[in-house]
Design a protein around this motif. Sequence first.
Motif, short mmCIF file in Angstrom:
data_model
loop_
_atom_site.label_atom_id
_atom_site.label_comp_id
_atom_site.label_asym_id
_atom_site.label_seq_id
_atom_site.Cartn_x
_atom_site.Cartn_y
_atom_site.Cartn_z
N VAL A 18 0.84 -1.32 0.16
CA VAL A 18 0.18 0.04 0.12
C VAL A 18 0.99 1.23 -0.02
O VAL A 18 0.60 2.30 -0.78
N GLN A 19 1.76 1.33 0.76
CA GLN A 19 2.80 2.56 0.59
C GLN A 19 3.46 2.55 -0.60
O GLN A 19 3.77 3.79 -1.02
N GLU A 20 3.62 1.77 -1.45
CA GLU A 20 3.95 1.84 -2.70
C GLU A 20 3.13 1.95 -3.68
O GLU A 20 3.11 2.16 -5.01
N ASP A 21 1.76 2.22 -3.22
CA ASP A 21 0.58 2.27 -4.34
C ASP A 21 0.60 0.97 -5.11
O ASP A 21 -0.13 1.02 -6.34
N LEU A 22 0.80 0.01 -4.52
CA LEU A 22 0.79 -1.41 -5.30
C LEU A 22 0.10 -2.46 -4.44
O LEU A 22 0.79 -2.82 -3.50
N ARG A 23 -1.37 -2.83 -4.63
CA ARG A 23 -2.00 -3.60 -3.46
C ARG A 23 -1.85 -5.07 -4.28
O ARG A 23 -1.50 -5.21 -5.53
N VAL A 24 -2.12 -6.21 -3.37
CA VAL A 24 -1.88 -7.35 -3.84
C VAL A 24 -2.58 -7.94 -5.02
O VAL A 24 -2.11 -8.53 -5.64
N ASP A 25 -3.72 -7.24 -5.15
CA ASP A 25 -4.40 -7.65 -6.44
C ASP A 25 -4.27 -6.75 -7.70
O ASP A 25 -4.76 -6.77 -8.89
N GLY A 26 -3.26 -5.86 -7.43
CA GLY A 26 -2.70 -5.32 -8.64
C GLY A 26 -3.22 -3.75 -8.59
O GLY A 26 -2.82 -3.27 -9.63
N ARG A 27 -4.25 -3.61 -7.90
CA ARG A 27 -4.73 -2.16 -8.01
C ARG A 27 -3.88 -1.10 -7.20
O ARG A 27 -3.16 -1.48 -6.22
N GLY A 28 -4.31 0.26 -7.79
CA GLY A 28 -3.68 1.26 -7.02
C GLY A 28 -4.49 1.64 -5.85
O GLY A 28 -5.69 1.07 -5.79
N CYS A 29 -3.98 2.57 -4.83
CA CYS A 29 -4.83 2.80 -3.62
C CYS A 29 -6.25 3.42 -3.96
O CYS A 29 -7.06 3.31 -3.18
N GLU A 30 -6.41 4.15 -5.11
CA GLU A 30 -7.67 4.86 -5.35
C GLU A 30 -8.28 4.03 -6.46
O GLU A 30 -9.52 4.54 -7.15
N ASP A 31 -8.20 2.70 -6.69
CA ASP A 31 -8.93 2.15 -7.74
C ASP A 31 -9.96 1.15 -7.14
O ASP A 31 -9.71 0.58 -6.14
N TYR A 32 -11.26 0.94 -7.89
CA TYR A 32 -12.20 0.15 -7.34
C TYR A 32 -12.01 -1.11 -8.09
O TYR A 32 -11.68 -1.10 -9.31
N ARG A 33 -12.48 -2.21 -7.71
CA ARG A 33 -12.73 -3.36 -8.55
C ARG A 33 -14.05 -3.12 -9.36
O ARG A 33 -14.72 -2.29 -9.33
N CYS A 34 -14.20 -4.38 -10.35
CA CYS A 34 -15.37 -4.37 -11.17
C CYS A 34 -16.60 -4.32 -10.36
O CYS A 34 -16.79 -5.15 -9.43
N VAL A 35 -17.62 -3.36 -10.67
CA VAL A 35 -18.96 -2.88 -10.04
C VAL A 35 -20.00 -3.86 -10.92
O VAL A 35 -20.07 -3.25 -12.18
N GLU A 36 -20.90 -4.58 -10.49
CA GLU A 36 -22.00 -5.08 -11.36
C GLU A 36 -23.19 -4.42 -10.70
O GLU A 36 -23.56 -4.68 -9.55
N VAL A 37 -24.17 -3.91 -11.56
CA VAL A 37 -25.26 -3.06 -11.07
C VAL A 37 -26.24 -3.55 -12.03
O VAL A 37 -26.38 -3.66 -13.35
N GLU A 38 -27.38 -3.79 -11.15
CA GLU A 38 -28.69 -4.38 -11.74
C GLU A 38 -29.83 -3.61 -11.37
O GLU A 38 -29.93 -3.61 -9.91
N THR A 39 -30.43 -3.02 -12.19
CA THR A 39 -31.66 -2.43 -11.58
C THR A 39 -33.02 -3.05 -12.22
O THR A 39 -33.19 -3.96 -12.89
N ASP A 40 -34.13 -2.75 -11.46
CA ASP A 40 -35.47 -3.25 -11.50
C ASP A 40 -35.37 -4.76 -11.36
O ASP A 40 -35.96 -5.40 -12.29
N VAL A 41 -34.82 -5.05 -10.37
CA VAL A 41 -34.80 -6.44 -9.86
C VAL A 41 -35.82 -7.00 -9.02
O VAL A 41 -36.17 -8.42 -8.80
N VAL A 42 -36.66 -6.08 -8.42
CA VAL A 42 -37.80 -6.58 -7.71
C VAL A 42 -39.17 -5.75 -8.16
O VAL A 42 -39.32 -4.53 -8.40
#
Length: 280
Positions: A18-42
Amino acid sequence: MASVALSEAEKVYIMHGVQEDLRVDGRGCEDYRCVEVETDVVSNTSGSARVKLGHTDILVGVKAEMGMPKLEKPNEGYLEFFVDCSANATPEFEGRGGDDLGTEIANTLYRIFNNKSSVDLKTLCISAREHCWVLYVDVLVINGNFNCASVSRIPRVRVLEDEEGSKDIELSDDPYDCIRLSVENVPCIVTLCKIGYRHVVDATLQEEACSLASLLVSVTSKGVVTCLRKVGKGSLDPESIFEMMETSKRVGKVLHASLQSILHKEESLGPRRQKVGFLG
């Protein structure tokens, strides 16, 4: 906080990365993982959404019902929040643990939406001091932490007044004759975990285990911070809080832009599942 057990060597490895801006999964400190958004599900709601992000899985349903405006705000509607933490997600949600966390999240949502810049509550007013729309927001935390939003459609209403001055409410029967609430100013919640001398967004369970304190920041699309909340037993110095707020503004703008892109795409193509990668 996370319940993952890590050895001291694993914690040191994560913290040094984290101090080197390199996380275990390869992301930087300000990077999100892939997000799945689904609407009108109920189907039996005015609006609903499901968001999956890493180990987080949230389902939100919004129901619009008629009510009476509050005395202190006669020209506005209002929102009511209920949060249920599924006991099947983690043993921490069983019994009072899930109830306490649900109440805590609901109180946070009340604070986030208790301002005029989030949702235009005046659009929910039907007749001043008499009738308004009440949005009941039900949140089911299936797994992980809370970070979700939903869109609501409200049936179009006409107020008819006779010669004697009495008013009658006429509700449209057409399911497509409705008003879609604007969510452009609704804040996104950015959670930042302090690890060593730096902080990360969208922390993994392993990273949460290395963090003693986190900061929840609600940010509008314009980068305005509407609410702050510290989580965890550790402390945060003023300089760290300032840096985390600045990070939340940058990340929040990107998050808003990606979510708005998905919602606009849904408007043109119809409800469908979308996957988006959010980059910091």
